[in-house]
Structures are given as structure tokens and as C-alpha cells.
Design a protein around this motif. Structure first.
Motif, PDB file in Angstrom:
ATOM      1  N   PHE A 192      11.668  -0.397  -0.525  1.00 52.47           N
ATOM      2  CA  PHE A 192      10.577   0.448  -0.063  1.00 52.47           C
ATOM      3  C   PHE A 192      10.615   1.804  -0.746  1.00 52.47           C
ATOM      4  O   PHE A 192      11.676   2.415  -0.889  1.00 52.47           O
ATOM      5  CB  PHE A 192      10.700   0.624   1.451  1.00 52.47           C
TER       6      PHE A 192
ATOM      7  N   PHE B  56      13.476  -5.672   3.206  1.00 50.87           N
ATOM      8  CA  PHE B  56      13.609  -6.995   2.618  1.00 50.87           C
ATOM      9  C   PHE B  56      15.069  -7.405   2.486  1.00 50.87           C
ATOM     10  O   PHE B  56      15.951  -6.570   2.265  1.00 50.87           O
ATOM     11  CB  PHE B  56      12.980  -7.021   1.218  1.00 50.87           C
TER      12      PHE B  56
ATOM     13  N   PHE C 107       8.954 -11.732   8.643  1.00 51.49           N
ATOM     14  CA  PHE C 107       8.102 -12.331   7.623  1.00 51.49           C
ATOM     15  C   PHE C 107       8.949 -13.088   6.601  1.00 51.49           C
ATOM     16  O   PHE C 107      10.101 -12.733   6.351  1.00 51.49           O
ATOM     17  CB  PHE C 107       7.319 -11.245   6.868  1.00 51.49           C
TER      18      PHE C 107
ATOM     19  N   TYR D  65       1.252   1.069   0.743  1.00 47.81           N
ATOM     20  CA  TYR D  65       2.692   1.124   0.486  1.00 47.81           C
ATOM     21  C   TYR D  65       2.964   0.906  -0.993  1.00 47.81           C
ATOM     22  O   TYR D  65       2.222   0.227  -1.686  1.00 47.81           O
ATOM     23  CB  TYR D  65       3.416   0.005   1.258  1.00 47.81           C
TER      24      TYR D  65
ATOM     25  N   SER E  60       5.143   4.979   2.270  1.00 49.22           N
ATOM     26  CA  SER E  60       3.973   4.501   2.994  1.00 49.22           C
ATOM     27  C   SER E  60       2.983   5.660   3.140  1.00 49.22           C
ATOM     28  O   SER E  60       3.370   6.829   3.175  1.00 49.22           O
ATOM     29  CB  SER E  60       4.346   3.934   4.356  1.00 49.22           C
TER      30      SER E  60
ATOM     31  N   SER F 124       3.425   8.875   5.254  1.00 46.57           N
ATOM     32  CA  SER F 124       3.966   8.711   6.594  1.00 46.57           C
ATOM     33  C   SER F 124       5.480   8.495   6.577  1.00 46.57           C
ATOM     34  O   SER F 124       6.153   8.889   7.516  1.00 46.57           O
ATOM     35  CB  SER F 124       3.288   7.582   7.365  1.00 46.57           C
ATOM     36  N   GLU F 125       5.959   7.883   5.522  1.00 52.21           N
ATOM     37  CA  GLU F 125       7.399   7.699   5.406  1.00 52.21           C
ATOM     38  C   GLU F 125       7.746   7.488   3.940  1.00 52.21           C
ATOM     39  O   GLU F 125       6.940   6.954   3.188  1.00 52.21           O
ATOM     40  CB  GLU F 125       7.870   6.492   6.228  1.00 52.21           C
TER      41      GLU F 125
ATOM     42  N   SER G 224       9.958  -5.801   9.888  1.00 52.27           N
ATOM     43  CA  SER G 224       9.154  -4.585   9.937  1.00 52.27           C
ATOM     44  C   SER G 224       9.570  -3.738  11.132  1.00 52.27           C
ATOM     45  O   SER G 224       9.798  -4.262  12.221  1.00 52.27           O
ATOM     46  CB  SER G 224       7.679  -4.951  10.057  1.00 52.27           C
ATOM     47  N   ASP G 225       9.644  -2.430  10.908  1.00 54.06           N
ATOM     48  CA  ASP G 225       9.904  -1.511  12.016  1.00 54.06           C
ATOM     49  C   ASP G 225       8.645  -0.759  12.391  1.00 54.06           C
ATOM     50  O   ASP G 225       8.711   0.334  12.909  1.00 54.06           O
ATOM     51  CB  ASP G 225      11.022  -0.527  11.653  1.00 54.06           C
ATOM     52  N   ARG G 226       7.516  -1.361  12.104  1.00 53.82           N
ATOM     53  CA  ARG G 226       6.184  -0.813  12.376  1.00 53.82           C
ATOM     54  C   ARG G 226       5.749   0.200  11.326  1.00 53.82           C
ATOM     55  O   ARG G 226       4.627   0.678  11.389  1.00 53.82           O
ATOM     56  CB  ARG G 226       6.071  -0.163  13.771  1.00 53.82           C
ATOM     57  N   ASN G 227       6.625   0.569  10.408  1.00 52.68           N
ATOM     58  CA  ASN G 227       6.188   1.507   9.377  1.00 52.68           C
ATOM     59  C   ASN G 227       6.501   1.015   7.973  1.00 52.68           C
ATOM     60  O   ASN G 227       5.738   1.257   7.060  1.00 52.68           O
ATOM     61  CB  ASN G 227       6.818   2.875   9.587  1.00 52.68           C
ATOM     62  N   GLN G 228       7.598   0.354   7.798  1.00 53.41           N
ATOM     63  CA  GLN G 228       7.921  -0.177   6.485  1.00 53.41           C
ATOM     64  C   GLN G 228       8.605  -1.527   6.650  1.00 53.41           C
ATOM     65  O   GLN G 228       9.072  -1.878   7.730  1.00 53.41           O
ATOM     66  CB  GLN G 228       8.832   0.771   5.709  1.00 53.41           C
ATOM     67  N   PHE G 229       8.618  -2.244   5.557  1.00 57.64           N
ATOM     68  CA  PHE G 229       9.306  -3.526   5.528  1.00 57.64           C
ATOM     69  C   PHE G 229      10.701  -3.327   4.946  1.00 57.64           C
ATOM     70  O   PHE G 229      10.902  -2.537   4.022  1.00 57.64           O
ATOM     71  CB  PHE G 229       8.547  -4.508   4.643  1.00 57.64           C
TER      72      PHE G 229
ATOM     73  N   TYR H  87       9.003  -7.637  13.997  1.00 58.16           N
ATOM     74  CA  TYR H  87       8.051  -8.475  13.303  1.00 58.16           C
ATOM     75  C   TYR H  87       8.810  -9.020  12.099  1.00 58.16           C
ATOM     76  O   TYR H  87       9.450  -8.268  11.371  1.00 58.16           O
ATOM     77  CB  TYR H  87       6.841  -7.672  12.826  1.00 58.16           C
TER      78      TYR H  87
ATOM     79  N   ARG I  94      -0.476  -0.856  11.387  1.00 58.29           N
ATOM     80  CA  ARG I  94       0.897  -0.428  11.149  1.00 58.29           C
ATOM     81  C   ARG I  94       1.879  -1.487  11.618  1.00 58.29           C
ATOM     82  O   ARG I  94       1.809  -1.957  12.752  1.00 58.29           O
ATOM     83  CB  ARG I  94       1.138   0.876  11.896  1.00 58.29           C
ATOM     84  N   GLY I  95       2.775  -1.843  10.732  1.00 61.35           N
ATOM     85  CA  GLY I  95       3.813  -2.799  11.061  1.00 61.35           C
ATOM     86  C   GLY I  95       3.409  -4.249  10.943  1.00 61.35           C
ATOM     87  O   GLY I  95       4.242  -5.134  11.010  1.00 61.35           O
TER      88      GLY I  95
END
Lengths: 113, 111
Positions: A45, B101, B34, A33, A48, A55-56, B94-99, B32, A98-99
Motif C-alpha cells: 500500500f 496483502f 479478499f 488508492y 489512499s 486519507s492514509e 481490509s481495515d476499512r481504509n487500506q488493503f 473484510y 471505504r473498506g
């Protein structure tokens, strides 16, 4: 303990120049990332990367940005033609799943003049 | 959509006092969550994480956080602040792909 490393720690460039920020993720991680943090603002962000493809990506990650994993260890972020507003701290992160927990590098502070 | 709200961009506590940093989240999937800490001129260091196991999570440096689904909160606490705790604290979901913040809370510890 394994850690993410980034080079350089600081980079100053002229507007319009290309920059490449380098990252070495943790060796057994598969997800990578890039984030950026403009001074005084939150971490945002950018992109990724998994299995050698994006992926995104966020709205920030426009055509001026690209990422690459040129070999088995490095993960790079390229900004083709830097703008003043690209000045920020850029963080690389990696994850083994992932995640799950992302481990961040110390960042590269980019200043565009 | 995922988002994180951190109430209070600046928090000041006396050394030895309770630290409470607030974080509320919204998530379309089981979250998730953090907490990261950023010391001046350094990167983000993981303090603790919640990944659907125990709701009370203990982290490094004496910090802990409790996941409360009914309140969609994940507040960070420490019973007794130390001078070395002065830093910027970020909550993330987290949504399983990106964080995603939060905007961060700057903690000042007063001697």
C-alpha cells in the motif's frame, strides 16, 4: 463492465527524473488508492485518497511522492525524483465504499535506470 | 494491526486435483477478506470476497473460500484444477481504509 485504466503500461526513466503515472478510476467510485509491487514481492500500500485529500499513507509514501485528482476522472501519482528502488509495478485501485472491494487497474511497470 | 500470512509461496497440483491455498489473517476489527488472482503480466483480478455475510463464499472460475473466525483463516479452494488456473494468488484483509496483502502463492498446474 466498468474497469480501472492506467497509462502508460510501461515507462522507462532516468534516475532523478520526474514521472507521472495516470489512472482513471471507475466513474462512480469515491475512494482511490495506489499500490506498488516490486518484482517478486508482495503488493504494498502507498496511499489512499478521498474527497480530494489523502486519507492514509504508508511509510513508503515519502516527500518524493504526491497524488492528485486534477479533474473529475483522472487520479495521478507523481514521483518527483526517481530512484533505482522505485522500479516496480504500480497499481491504481478504486472503491465505491471505504473498506469494500477495491478494483485494480492493469498496472504501470516503471523502470528507473 | 492487520496482517495476512499465506503459507506456501509455491504450490503445485496436478490437473484435476484439489487446489488449496492457505491464508491466515489478523485483524483488530471484523475483517473484510479478499482473494485476488494475478496472471502473468496482468493486474489483480478479484476472485472472491468475504464481507460478513455467508462464511462460505463462492467466486469466479469455480473457486471458493471459507471464513473461519475460530481459526482466523480464509483458505481458497477449487475442487479440480485447470491449466488456466496457473497464476499468482493474493489474500488480502481490509481495515476499512487500506488493503493488506499477503506475500502471494504461485500456483503451478501440472498436466
Amino acid at each position: 463492465e466498468p474497469e480501472v485504466t492506467q497509462t502508460p503500461s510501461h515507462q522507462v526513466t532516468q534516475m532523478g527524473q520526474e514521472v507521472i503515472l495516470r489512472c482513471v478510476p471507475i466513474s462512480n467510485h469515491l475512494y482511490f488508492y495506489w499500490y506498488r509491487q516490486i518484482l517478486g514481492q508482495k503488493v504494498e500500500f502507498l496511499v489512499s485518497f478521498y474527497n480530494n485529500e489523502i486519507s492514509e499513507k504508508s511509510e513508503i509514501f515519502d516527500d518524493q511522492f504526491s497524488v492528485e485528482r486534477p479533474d473529475g476522472s483522472n487520479f495521478t501519482l507523481k514521483i518527483r525524483s526517481t530512484k533505482l528502488e522505485d522500479s516496480a509495478m504500480y497499481f491504481c485501485a478504486s472503491s465505491d465504499e471505504r473498506g469494500r472491494t477495491q478494483y485494480f487497474g492493469p498496472g504501470t511497470r516503471l523502470l528507473v535506470l | 494491526a492487520q496482517s495476512v500470512t499465506q503459507l506456501g509461496s509455491h504450490v503445485s497440483v496436478s490437473e484435476g486435483a484439489l487446489v488449496l491455498l492457505r491464508c491466515n489473517y489478523s485483524s483488530s476489527v471484523p475483517p473484510y477478506l479478499f482473494w485476488y488472482v494475478q496472471y502473468p503480466n496482468q493486474g489483480l483480478q478479484l476472485l472472491l470476497k468475504y464481507t460478513s455475510a455467508a462464511t462460505l463464499v463462492k467466486g469466479i472460475n469455480g473457486f471458493e473460500a471459507e471464513f473461519k473466525k475460530s481459526e482466523t483463516s480464509f483458505h481458497l479452494t477449487k475442487p479440480s484444477a485447470h491449466m488456466s488456473d496457473a497464476a499468482e494468488y493474493f489474500c488480502a484483509v481490509s481495515d476499512r481504509n487500506q488493503f493488506y496483502f499477503g506475500t502471494g502463492t504461485s500456483l503451478t498446474v501440472i498436466p
